[in-house]
Design a protein around this motif. Sequence first.
Motif, PDB file in Angstrom:
ATOM      1  N   ARG A 199      47.955  20.326  48.407  1.00 14.70           N
ATOM      2  CA  ARG A 199      47.085  20.540  47.242  1.00 14.70           C
ATOM      3  C   ARG A 199      47.182  21.982  46.759  1.00 14.70           C
ATOM      4  NH1 ARG A 199      43.186  16.419  46.506  1.00 14.70           N
ATOM      5  NH2 ARG A 199      41.557  17.792  45.709  1.00 14.70           N
ATOM      6  N   LEU A 200      46.888  22.155  45.484  1.00 13.18           N
ATOM      7  CA  LEU A 200      46.871  23.470  44.855  1.00 13.18           C
ATOM      8  C   LEU A 200      45.426  23.912  44.715  1.00 13.18           C
ATOM      9  CD1 LEU A 200      48.086  25.853  43.263  1.00 13.18           C
ATOM     10  CD2 LEU A 200      48.098  24.373  41.238  1.00 13.18           C
ATOM     11  N   THR A 201      45.127  25.084  45.258  1.00 12.55           N
ATOM     12  CA  THR A 201      43.777  25.630  45.228  1.00 12.55           C
ATOM     13  C   THR A 201      43.760  26.896  44.391  1.00 12.55           C
ATOM     14  OG1 THR A 201      43.271  24.750  47.429  1.00 12.55           O
ATOM     15  CG2 THR A 201      41.865  26.523  46.615  1.00 12.55           C
ATOM     16  N   ALA A 202      42.860  26.967  43.430  1.00 13.33           N
ATOM     17  CA  ALA A 202      42.692  28.160  42.601  1.00 13.33           C
ATOM     18  C   ALA A 202      41.623  29.054  43.202  1.00 13.33           C
ATOM     19  CB  ALA A 202      42.308  27.772  41.184  1.00 13.33           C
ATOM     20  N   LEU A 203      41.870  30.357  43.171  1.00  9.51           N
ATOM     21  CA  LEU A 203      40.890  31.349  43.617  1.00  9.51           C
ATOM     22  C   LEU A 203      40.526  32.199  42.412  1.00  9.51           C
ATOM     23  CD1 LEU A 203      39.315  32.700  45.943  1.00  9.51           C
ATOM     24  CD2 LEU A 203      41.328  34.151  46.322  1.00  9.51           C
ATOM     25  N   CYS A 204      39.310  32.054  41.930  1.00 10.58           N
ATOM     26  CA  CYS A 204      38.869  32.710  40.703  1.00 10.58           C
ATOM     27  C   CYS A 204      37.887  33.834  41.024  1.00 10.58           C
ATOM     28  CB  CYS A 204      38.197  31.699  39.771  1.00 10.58           C
ATOM     29  SG  CYS A 204      39.179  30.227  39.420  1.00 10.58           S
ATOM     30  N   GLY A 205      37.703  34.702  40.045  1.00 16.36           N
ATOM     31  CA  GLY A 205      36.748  35.786  40.198  1.00 16.36           C
ATOM     32  C   GLY A 205      37.090  36.924  39.258  1.00 16.36           C
ATOM     33  N   ALA A 206      36.095  37.706  38.918  1.00 14.46           N
ATOM     34  CA  ALA A 206      36.312  38.854  38.043  1.00 14.46           C
ATOM     35  C   ALA A 206      37.129  39.925  38.756  1.00 14.46           C
ATOM     36  CB  ALA A 206      34.965  39.433  37.603  1.00 14.46           C
ATOM     37  N   ASN A 207      37.640  40.892  38.001  1.00 16.50           N
ATOM     38  CA  ASN A 207      38.328  42.028  38.613  1.00 16.50           C
ATOM     39  C   ASN A 207      37.397  42.719  39.601  1.00 16.50           C
ATOM     40  OD1 ASN A 207      40.627  41.600  37.091  1.00 16.50           O
ATOM     41  ND2 ASN A 207      40.029  43.026  35.474  1.00 16.50           N
ATOM     42  N   GLY A 208      37.909  43.017  40.780  1.00 13.97           N
ATOM     43  CA  GLY A 208      37.104  43.676  41.795  1.00 13.97           C
ATOM     44  C   GLY A 208      36.303  42.732  42.665  1.00 13.97           C
ATOM     45  N   ALA A 209      36.470  41.414  42.467  1.00 14.27           N
ATOM     46  CA  ALA A 209      35.706  40.445  43.250  1.00 14.27           C
ATOM     47  C   ALA A 209      36.200  40.326  44.683  1.00 14.27           C
ATOM     48  CB  ALA A 209      35.733  39.076  42.581  1.00 14.27           C
ATOM     49  N   ALA A 261      43.079  23.653  35.259  1.00 16.50           N
ATOM     50  CA  ALA A 261      43.651  22.417  34.732  1.00 16.50           C
ATOM     51  C   ALA A 261      44.736  21.857  35.642  1.00 16.50           C
ATOM     52  CB  ALA A 261      44.202  22.650  33.331  1.00 16.50           C
ATOM     53  N   ILE A 262      45.485  22.721  36.334  1.00 18.64           N
ATOM     54  CA  ILE A 262      46.573  22.232  37.187  1.00 18.64           C
ATOM     55  C   ILE A 262      46.191  22.203  38.662  1.00 18.64           C
ATOM     56  CG2 ILE A 262      48.325  23.057  35.564  1.00 18.64           C
ATOM     57  CD1 ILE A 262      48.923  25.353  37.508  1.00 18.64           C
ATOM     58  N   SER A 263      45.030  22.764  39.016  1.00 20.90           N
ATOM     59  CA  SER A 263      44.631  22.843  40.424  1.00 20.90           C
ATOM     60  C   SER A 263      43.830  21.622  40.853  1.00 20.90           C
ATOM     61  CB  SER A 263      43.814  24.112  40.681  1.00 20.90           C
ATOM     62  OG  SER A 263      44.588  25.271  40.482  1.00 20.90           O
ATOM     63  N   ASP A 264      43.839  21.379  42.154  1.00 14.20           N
ATOM     64  CA  ASP A 264      43.031  20.310  42.739  1.00 14.20           C
ATOM     65  C   ASP A 264      41.653  20.830  43.143  1.00 14.20           C
ATOM     66  OD1 ASP A 264      45.177  18.215  42.847  1.00 14.20           O
ATOM     67  OD2 ASP A 264      46.107  19.703  44.165  1.00 14.20           O
ATOM     68  N   ASP A 265      41.640  22.008  43.769  1.00 17.69           N
ATOM     69  CA  ASP A 265      40.419  22.585  44.303  1.00 17.69           C
ATOM     70  C   ASP A 265      40.278  24.014  43.805  1.00 17.69           C
ATOM     71  OD1 ASP A 265      40.016  20.255  46.108  1.00 17.69           O
ATOM     72  OD2 ASP A 265      41.796  21.062  47.094  1.00 17.69           O
ATOM     73  N   ALA A 266      39.061  24.555  43.905  1.00 17.50           N
ATOM     74  CA  ALA A 266      38.848  25.922  43.432  1.00 17.50           C
ATOM     75  C   ALA A 266      37.709  26.585  44.184  1.00 17.50           C
ATOM     76  CB  ALA A 266      38.546  25.934  41.930  1.00 17.50           C
ATOM     77  N   TYR A 267      37.855  27.905  44.337  1.00 21.44           N
ATOM     78  CA  TYR A 267      36.810  28.761  44.889  1.00 21.44           C
ATOM     79  C   TYR A 267      36.583  29.898  43.911  1.00 21.44           C
ATOM     80  CZ  TYR A 267      37.398  26.481  49.435  1.00 21.44           C
ATOM     81  OH  TYR A 267      37.449  25.560  50.453  1.00 21.44           O
ATOM     82  N   VAL A 268      35.354  30.365  43.837  1.00 20.73           N
ATOM     83  CA  VAL A 268      35.020  31.506  42.987  1.00 20.73           C
ATOM     84  C   VAL A 268      34.428  32.598  43.859  1.00 20.73           C
ATOM     85  CG1 VAL A 268      33.705  32.337  41.016  1.00 20.73           C
ATOM     86  CG2 VAL A 268      34.529  29.979  41.044  1.00 20.73           C
ATOM     87  N   LEU A 269      35.038  33.777  43.798  1.00 21.05           N
ATOM     88  CA  LEU A 269      34.503  34.937  44.501  1.00 21.05           C
ATOM     89  C   LEU A 269      33.655  35.767  43.546  1.00 21.05           C
ATOM     90  CD1 LEU A 269      37.401  36.408  46.709  1.00 21.05           C
ATOM     91  CD2 LEU A 269      35.549  34.872  47.386  1.00 21.05           C
ATOM     92  N   HIS A 270      32.543  36.265  44.060  1.00 21.28           N
ATOM     93  CA  HIS A 270      31.695  37.181  43.303  1.00 21.28           C
ATOM     94  C   HIS A 270      31.202  38.255  44.258  1.00 21.28           C
ATOM     95  CE1 HIS A 270      28.847  38.709  40.412  1.00 21.28           C
ATOM     96  NE2 HIS A 270      27.849  38.557  41.267  1.00 21.28           N
TER      97      HIS A 270
END
Length: 254
Positions: free
Chosen positions: A38-48, A209-218
């Motif tokens: 699976r493809l996992t996205a890791l999201c978050g603002a700059n500096g997260a 859109a192309i990922s299966d799973d995602a995490y968001v860092l803050h």
Amino acid sequence: MTNGAANTGAILEVKDLTAGYGETLIVREVSLRLLSGRLTALCGANGAGKTTLLHAIAGLIRHSNGQVLYQGKDIGRLPAHARARLGIALVPEGRRLFAKMTVAENLEMGAFAARGRGRDADTLTRVYELFPRLKERQRQAAGALSGGEQQMLAVARGLMARPAVLIFDELTLGLSPALSLDLFRAVRRLKEAGLTMLLVEQNVHIALAISDDAYVLHEGRVWMSGEARTLASRPEFQEAFLGPDSTVSDQPTI
């Protein structure tokens, strides 16, 4: 270029990981799981803390607390080169190619790890099928390539190691929309082939859109996580990253 594993569970898991640089802690008690194939996205603002987390997973920095588990075994004490031999490959931000070496020579360096040896001819064929432009420029110096071509080469070099887990740090940073879509299409093909991947990407819309799973860092911690499209539909996520009246489905078809 597949990891050969069925979608039966986590191939790589981070548990309560705390890491930083010197006495400065950047990520705190972060946990995430990469499920096989699976493809996992890791999201978050700059500096997260996204790059710090990737560096801790790859062994480029040491974590002060927590665990990094690969196929159920704690690899937290292993140096970066040992983790690469196990099958963890990082495509770093900034590419870090050997500018004076040719495209072919850079790819040969990617196969230097034990996992890539002995099958490099087959892997090279697949890499050139994925990125035909690199085959056309295989005798050119890496430093003479365009920015998009250099990023293709950075991804291809990672694939030459035949990784079980491929990690991207800012896949399309600084690239034109057209070249970015080419890279996203390549990542989608790798996902369809069964490769486990972790993606840090500035274009959150297409990443989800192309990922299966995602995490968001803050601020160094996991703020939310879940299936990518479900997470993208949450109002608090849309407000933070997608903007008003914007959805993942609004993005170009890749």
